[in-house]
Design a protein around this motif. Structure first.
Motif, PDB file in Angstrom:
ATOM      1  N   GLY A  78       0.818  -1.216   0.000  1.00  0.00           N
ATOM      2  CA  GLY A  78       0.000   0.000   0.000  1.00  0.00           C
ATOM      3  C   GLY A  78       0.844   1.256   0.000  1.00  0.00           C
ATOM      4  O   GLY A  78       0.534   2.238  -0.695  1.00  0.00           O
ATOM      5  N   THR A  79       1.932   1.259   0.770  1.00  0.00           N
ATOM      6  CA  THR A  79       2.818   2.418   0.817  1.00  0.00           C
ATOM      7  C   THR A  79       3.465   2.680  -0.536  1.00  0.00           C
ATOM      8  O   THR A  79       3.485   3.815  -1.032  1.00  0.00           O
ATOM      9  CB  THR A  79       3.905   2.197   1.889  1.00  0.00           C
ATOM     10  OG1 THR A  79       3.291   1.997   3.160  1.00  0.00           O
ATOM     11  CG2 THR A  79       4.834   3.389   1.957  1.00  0.00           C
ATOM     12  N   THR A  84       2.472   1.600  -3.502  1.00  0.00           N
ATOM     13  CA  THR A  84       1.482   1.886  -4.546  1.00  0.00           C
ATOM     14  C   THR A  84       0.994   3.320  -4.471  1.00  0.00           C
ATOM     15  O   THR A  84       0.908   4.020  -5.488  1.00  0.00           O
ATOM     16  CB  THR A  84       0.294   0.917  -4.430  1.00  0.00           C
ATOM     17  OG1 THR A  84       0.765  -0.431  -4.466  1.00  0.00           O
ATOM     18  CG2 THR A  84      -0.685   1.137  -5.568  1.00  0.00           C
ATOM     19  N   THR A  85       0.653   3.792  -3.285  1.00  0.00           N
ATOM     20  CA  THR A  85       0.180   5.175  -3.150  1.00  0.00           C
ATOM     21  C   THR A  85       1.274   6.170  -3.529  1.00  0.00           C
ATOM     22  O   THR A  85       0.992   7.198  -4.166  1.00  0.00           O
ATOM     23  CB  THR A  85      -0.292   5.447  -1.717  1.00  0.00           C
ATOM     24  OG1 THR A  85       0.746   5.075  -0.776  1.00  0.00           O
ATOM     25  CG2 THR A  85      -1.542   4.655  -1.386  1.00  0.00           C
ATOM     26  N   ILE A  91      -6.926   3.156  -2.432  1.00  0.00           N
ATOM     27  CA  ILE A  91      -5.531   3.387  -2.789  1.00  0.00           C
ATOM     28  C   ILE A  91      -5.399   4.547  -3.770  1.00  0.00           C
ATOM     29  O   ILE A  91      -4.541   5.425  -3.604  1.00  0.00           O
ATOM     30  CB  ILE A  91      -4.923   2.097  -3.388  1.00  0.00           C
ATOM     31  CG1 ILE A  91      -4.861   0.984  -2.336  1.00  0.00           C
ATOM     32  CG2 ILE A  91      -3.524   2.383  -3.925  1.00  0.00           C
ATOM     33  CD1 ILE A  91      -3.925   1.263  -1.187  1.00  0.00           C
ATOM     34  N   VAL A 102      -7.359   6.331   2.797  1.00  0.00           N
ATOM     35  CA  VAL A 102      -6.893   5.067   2.213  1.00  0.00           C
ATOM     36  C   VAL A 102      -7.832   3.915   2.504  1.00  0.00           C
ATOM     37  O   VAL A 102      -7.797   2.892   1.833  1.00  0.00           O
ATOM     38  CB  VAL A 102      -5.470   4.733   2.714  1.00  0.00           C
ATOM     39  CG1 VAL A 102      -5.498   4.212   4.147  1.00  0.00           C
ATOM     40  CG2 VAL A 102      -4.774   3.767   1.772  1.00  0.00           C
ATOM     41  N   LEU A 162      -7.312  -0.518  -7.837  1.00  0.00           N
ATOM     42  CA  LEU A 162      -6.869   0.720  -7.194  1.00  0.00           C
ATOM     43  C   LEU A 162      -8.003   1.435  -6.481  1.00  0.00           C
ATOM     44  O   LEU A 162      -7.761   2.318  -5.651  1.00  0.00           O
ATOM     45  CB  LEU A 162      -6.259   1.659  -8.247  1.00  0.00           C
ATOM     46  CG  LEU A 162      -4.972   1.194  -8.916  1.00  0.00           C
ATOM     47  CD1 LEU A 162      -4.554   2.179  -9.995  1.00  0.00           C
ATOM     48  CD2 LEU A 162      -3.862   1.026  -7.893  1.00  0.00           C
ATOM     49  N   GLY A 212      -7.223   0.081   1.193  1.00  0.00           N
ATOM     50  CA  GLY A 212      -5.976  -0.594   1.526  1.00  0.00           C
ATOM     51  C   GLY A 212      -5.380  -0.011   2.785  1.00  0.00           C
ATOM     52  O   GLY A 212      -6.092   0.558   3.621  1.00  0.00           O
ATOM     53  N   SER A 213      -4.088  -0.153   2.930  1.00  0.00           N
ATOM     54  CA  SER A 213      -3.412   0.334   4.126  1.00  0.00           C
ATOM     55  C   SER A 213      -1.978   0.677   3.775  1.00  0.00           C
ATOM     56  O   SER A 213      -1.415   0.131   2.826  1.00  0.00           O
ATOM     57  CB  SER A 213      -3.448  -0.726   5.235  1.00  0.00           C
ATOM     58  OG  SER A 213      -2.783  -0.275   6.391  1.00  0.00           O
ATOM     59  N   THR A 214      -1.393   1.594   4.529  1.00  0.00           N
ATOM     60  CA  THR A 214       0.020   1.928   4.395  1.00  0.00           C
ATOM     61  C   THR A 214       0.702   1.751   5.745  1.00  0.00           C
ATOM     62  O   THR A 214       0.038   1.618   6.782  1.00  0.00           O
ATOM     63  CB  THR A 214       0.220   3.366   3.896  1.00  0.00           C
ATOM     64  OG1 THR A 214      -0.249   4.283   4.904  1.00  0.00           O
ATOM     65  CG2 THR A 214      -0.527   3.616   2.598  1.00  0.00           C
TER      66      THR A 214
END
Length: 324
Positions: A87-88, A90-91, A181, A260, A270, A274-276
């Protein structure tokens, strides 16, 4: 002649001799400068040491599987970082894909095409965007942007691409709530645009005007001047500006936490929540105990490592560009 020489001698005797500063002051200045440099290293070592010390029990418990596992179950004390890491990254990638072209366009417009009466207001507006707190971006993204994004983007696009291979998987929202995301990446893009645009504009302004004027003099168009004069001259600095924006995107917490979705699941779409790493730490750190706290500290170590790798890659890229 003798009288003139005597006058010069007397005037030179009256002129005070400039004395060099005492060696004690120079010694203190050197120590203070060295202390300032070492202070940064000490603080960095302290932060890294505390993160490693706090996350070591999680690494001992789960080993390398902590990074590759997607399980995050507080009840059973089973933790994995893979969802947050993906997630981190991708964002941050979405933010760069959207934000960098817009930032370059703003910088080129301000330095090449903007009328003088419009240049100051636009530049001031860009700089004011950099001063907006991240939590304001998060609140705006959640209460204003997300509903509009769900209504005018997620729902129409999901209906359009449903059933189409690959594209239908990436751009289909099972629950079009507006958060996800892609939403987090767009908010991050808005946040990094002021930094990248301002730095790039200053870089373009420092390029000698004679280079641009010479290019225009031989008949080059504005696009050719930008492509063959501005970008090659400022290439290394632009890479540095982009890496600065990437660092901001990787470590952003509050704005991403709002939009997110904070769902511990991997999805090819997308549009899905999600999560980061930063959002998970922000959500759970206040109430974390025992192994959960150690897992969050281990997530901090991973984020530090990812940022370090990005920095090293930027240095290598800049060195390669300089070697050409």
């Amino acid at each position: 002649m003798v009288a003139l020489s005597q006058e010069r001698l007397v005037s030179s005797m009256r002129t005070p001799v400039r004395r060099s500063p005492p060696r004690t002051f120079d010694h203190v200045f050197r120590i203070a400068s060295l202390g300032s440099a070492l202070l940064v290293l000490i603080v960095l070592a302290g932060i890294l040491g505390s993160m490693i010390y706090g996350g070591l029990p999680a690494f001992r418990e789960f080993g390398f599987g902590f990074i590759t596992s997607s399980v995050w179950d507080v009840q059973r004390d089973q933790y994995g970082a893979w969802v947050a890491v993906i997630g981190t990254l991708t964002t941050a990638l979405v933010a760069l894909v959207i934000g960098v072209p817009v930032s370059l366009g703003i910088a080129i417009f301000l330095t090449q095409l903007c009328p003088p009466w419009l240049k100051r207001p636009v530049a001031t507006t860009i700089e004011l965007l950099a001063a907006v707190p991240s939590i304001i971006y998060g609140m705006w993204g959640l209460f204003v942007f997300a509903p509009l994004f769900a209504r005018f983007v997620q729902i129409p696009v999901s209906k359009l691409v449903e059933g189409i291979p690959i594209i239908g998987t990436i751009l289909y929202a099972s629950v079009p709530s507006g958060v996800g995301i892609l939403t987090a990446g767009i908010i991050l893009a808005v946040m990094i645009i002021p930094f990248v645009a301002s730095i790039t504009r200053d870089i373009f302004d420092q390029i000698p005007p004679v280079l641009r004027e010479s290019a225009y003099g031989i008949g080059c168009t504005t696009w050719e001047v930008v492509r063959h004069v501005l970008l090659p001259q400022a290439g290394v600095s632009i890479i540095g500006a982009i890496m600065l924006g990437l660092g901001r995107a990787l470590g952003e917490t509050m704005a991403v936490t709002f939009v997110v979705g904070n769902a511990n699941r991997l999805s090819a779409s997308l549009f899905d929540p999600g999560s980061t790493i930063a959002s998970r730490i922000a959500n759970e750190f206040n109430e974390a105990l025992g192994l959960q706290l150690n897992a969050l500290m281990a997530l901090g170590c991973i984020l530090f490592l990812v940022t370090f790798i990005v920095l090293v890659a930027a240095r290598l890229l800049i060195a390669r560009v300089n070697a050409r």
